[in-house]
Write an enzyme that holds these catalytic residues in place. Structure first.
Site, PDB file in Angstrom:
ATOM      1  N   GLU A   6      51.495  69.405  77.189  1.00  0.00           N
ATOM      2  CA  GLU A   6      50.916  70.438  76.333  1.00  0.00           C
ATOM      3  C   GLU A   6      51.993  71.045  75.422  1.00  0.00           C
ATOM      4  O   GLU A   6      53.194  70.863  75.676  1.00  0.00           O
ATOM      5  CB  GLU A   6      50.310  71.541  77.222  1.00  0.00           C
ATOM      6  CG  GLU A   6      49.179  71.070  78.121  1.00  0.00           C
ATOM      7  CD  GLU A   6      47.851  70.865  77.377  1.00  0.00           C
ATOM      8  OE1 GLU A   6      47.864  70.727  76.134  1.00  0.00           O
ATOM      9  OE2 GLU A   6      46.809  70.820  78.042  1.00  0.00           O
TER      10      GLU A   6
ATOM     11  N   HIS B 285      48.748  67.346  72.041  1.00  0.00           N
ATOM     12  CA  HIS B 285      49.347  66.886  73.304  1.00  0.00           C
ATOM     13  C   HIS B 285      49.321  65.361  73.383  1.00  0.00           C
ATOM     14  O   HIS B 285      48.450  64.702  72.819  1.00  0.00           O
ATOM     15  CB  HIS B 285      48.709  67.557  74.536  1.00  0.00           C
ATOM     16  CG  HIS B 285      47.323  67.153  74.894  1.00  0.00           C
ATOM     17  ND1 HIS B 285      46.249  68.006  74.803  1.00  0.00           N
ATOM     18  CD2 HIS B 285      46.828  65.992  75.396  1.00  0.00           C
ATOM     19  CE1 HIS B 285      45.157  67.392  75.217  1.00  0.00           C
ATOM     20  NE2 HIS B 285      45.480  66.150  75.583  1.00  0.00           N
TER      21      HIS B 285
ATOM     22  N   ASP C  39      48.870  59.709  83.075  1.00  0.00           N
ATOM     23  CA  ASP C  39      48.653  60.980  83.766  1.00  0.00           C
ATOM     24  C   ASP C  39      47.488  60.882  84.749  1.00  0.00           C
ATOM     25  O   ASP C  39      46.747  59.892  84.765  1.00  0.00           O
ATOM     26  CB  ASP C  39      48.409  62.111  82.746  1.00  0.00           C
ATOM     27  CG  ASP C  39      47.458  61.707  81.614  1.00  0.00           C
ATOM     28  OD1 ASP C  39      46.731  60.710  81.769  1.00  0.00           O
ATOM     29  OD2 ASP C  39      47.441  62.393  80.583  1.00  0.00           O
TER      30      ASP C  39
ATOM     31  N   ASN D 227      45.357  69.625  70.211  1.00  0.00           N
ATOM     32  CA  ASN D 227      46.504  70.521  70.001  1.00  0.00           C
ATOM     33  C   ASN D 227      47.814  69.732  69.919  1.00  0.00           C
ATOM     34  O   ASN D 227      48.892  70.293  70.027  1.00  0.00           O
ATOM     35  CB  ASN D 227      46.579  71.562  71.130  1.00  0.00           C
ATOM     36  CG  ASN D 227      46.738  70.921  72.504  1.00  0.00           C
ATOM     37  OD1 ASN D 227      46.860  69.702  72.620  1.00  0.00           O
ATOM     38  ND2 ASN D 227      46.747  71.733  73.543  1.00  0.00           N
TER      39      ASN D 227
HETATM   40  C1  GLP Z   1      43.289  63.848  77.709  1.00  0.00           C
HETATM   41  C2  GLP Z   1      44.301  62.805  78.142  1.00  0.00           C
HETATM   42  C3  GLP Z   1      45.168  62.398  76.997  1.00  0.00           C
HETATM   43  C4  GLP Z   1      44.280  62.016  75.818  1.00  0.00           C
HETATM   44  C5  GLP Z   1      43.489  63.207  75.367  1.00  0.00           C
HETATM   45  C6  GLP Z   1      42.600  62.945  74.166  1.00  0.00           C
HETATM   46  O1  GLP Z   1      43.838  65.118  77.651  1.00  0.00           O
HETATM   47  N1  GLP Z   1      45.127  63.229  79.222  1.00  0.00           N
HETATM   48  O2  GLP Z   1      45.994  61.321  77.396  1.00  0.00           O
HETATM   49  O3  GLP Z   1      45.071  61.548  74.761  1.00  0.00           O
HETATM   50  O4  GLP Z   1      42.685  63.585  76.455  1.00  0.00           O
HETATM   51  O5  GLP Z   1      41.376  62.456  74.603  1.00  0.00           O
HETATM   52  P1  GLP Z   1      40.187  61.940  73.699  1.00  0.00           P
HETATM   53  O6  GLP Z   1      40.550  60.565  73.302  1.00  0.00           O
HETATM   54  O7  GLP Z   1      38.999  62.003  74.606  1.00  0.00           O
HETATM   55  O8  GLP Z   1      40.086  62.867  72.552  1.00  0.00           O
END
Ligand code: GLP
Length: 254
Positions: free
Chosen positions: A156, A151, A67, A149
């Site tokens: 989402e 995702h 993304d 959540n």
């Molecule tokens: C962002 C990214 C996701 C990732 C998520 C969790 O939203 N787009 O791909 O999995 O964060 O991030 P973290 O590892 O910082 O908790």
């Protein structure tokens, strides 16, 4: 779904890096799906450390990020392109032509597609990203983080399981969780993300979950039921998913 319970973020990073580098050694032209966020930072550190000891580590690898934010230049320090440069690409021998991220920069997206509105240009970018993945024969191995959540990438809750790469409005909780990457600025409101179906087409998937903030999401995933309200549950449909979860992400509430 295979569950691998690991002690802590350091072990999670080592195990994930082992798996990634073994896969690259087996197939130097592998097509990787790569995540951002705090969780994979340790894996990238470990990969970079070990790549320094080898030659041609990533030379022929093709990578596709999951993304990217929309509406900020790709050179912005908060962009996922900048993140990937900082944590991985600038420290390996991957070729520029092997690197792919969706283009979310309004200026670039529009100047490449004159005459279209920004929404139309972003929608075309999503199709182009799907085409690029298809042109290299699809993703071989995709790493995912896990949102609080549930995702995956930026899919989402509520995102259909048959979604392809698309533009998404970010959940306020996701924007808050990522605020540290945009000090003194608004976190972008939109992003381009691979769809859930795009991710499920990867031949192999590895999900990384670390820390107590992921505990509830890990609990729901272990429960096993599928729901569009919990995007990670789509992974139950895939035949080859490994989850690395560390102690804090796993333990039941005290
Ligand atoms: C962002 C990214 C996701 C990732 C998520 C969790 O939203 N787009 O791909 O999995 O964060 O991030 P973290 O590892 O910082 O908790």
């Amino acid at each position: 779904m295979r569950w691998e319970r690991v002690a802590d973020p350091a072990e999670l990073s080592r195990r994930a890096a082992d798996l990634l580098l073994e896969a690259v050694t087996e197939n130097p032209r592998i097509v990787l799906g790569l995540p951002t966020g705090r969780t994979p930072e340790g894996m990238y550190r470990e990969v970079v450390r070990r790549c320094r000891l080898r030659t041609f580590c990533f030379r022929d690898v093709r990578s596709f990020n999951l993304d990217e934010y929309a509406g900020i230049p790709s050179t912005h320090p908060g962009s996922y392109r900048s993140y990937m440069r900082r944590h991985l690409f600038d420290h390996t021998d991957i070729r520029e032509s092997g690197i792919h991220l969706p283009e979310g920069d309004a200026h670039t997206v529009r100047s490449e597609r004159p005459g279209l509105t920004l929404e139309e240009a972003l929608a075309q970018e999503c199709l182009a990203y799907e085409d690029q993945i298809a042109e290299v024969g699809g993703l071989d191995l995709t790493f995912l983080g896990l949102g609080r959540n549930g995702h995956i990438a930026f899919n989402e809750p509520g995102t259909p399981f048959d979604s392809r790469t698309h533009v998404i409005e970010l959940d306020p909780s996701t924007r808050a969780a990522n605020a540290a990457c945009f000090p003194g600025e608004e976190v972008p409101r939109k992003a381009i993300t691979m769809g859930i179906e795009t991710i499920l087409e990867s031949r192999r998937i590895v999900l990384l979950a670390s820390g107590s903030t992921k505990r509830e999401a890990v609990r729901r995933l272990r429960e096993g039921s599928e729901s569009v309200d919990f995007p990670a549950s789509a992974l139950h449909r895939h035949p080859d998913v490994t989850v690395f979860a560390d102690h804090l992400a796993w333990s039941p509430e005290p």
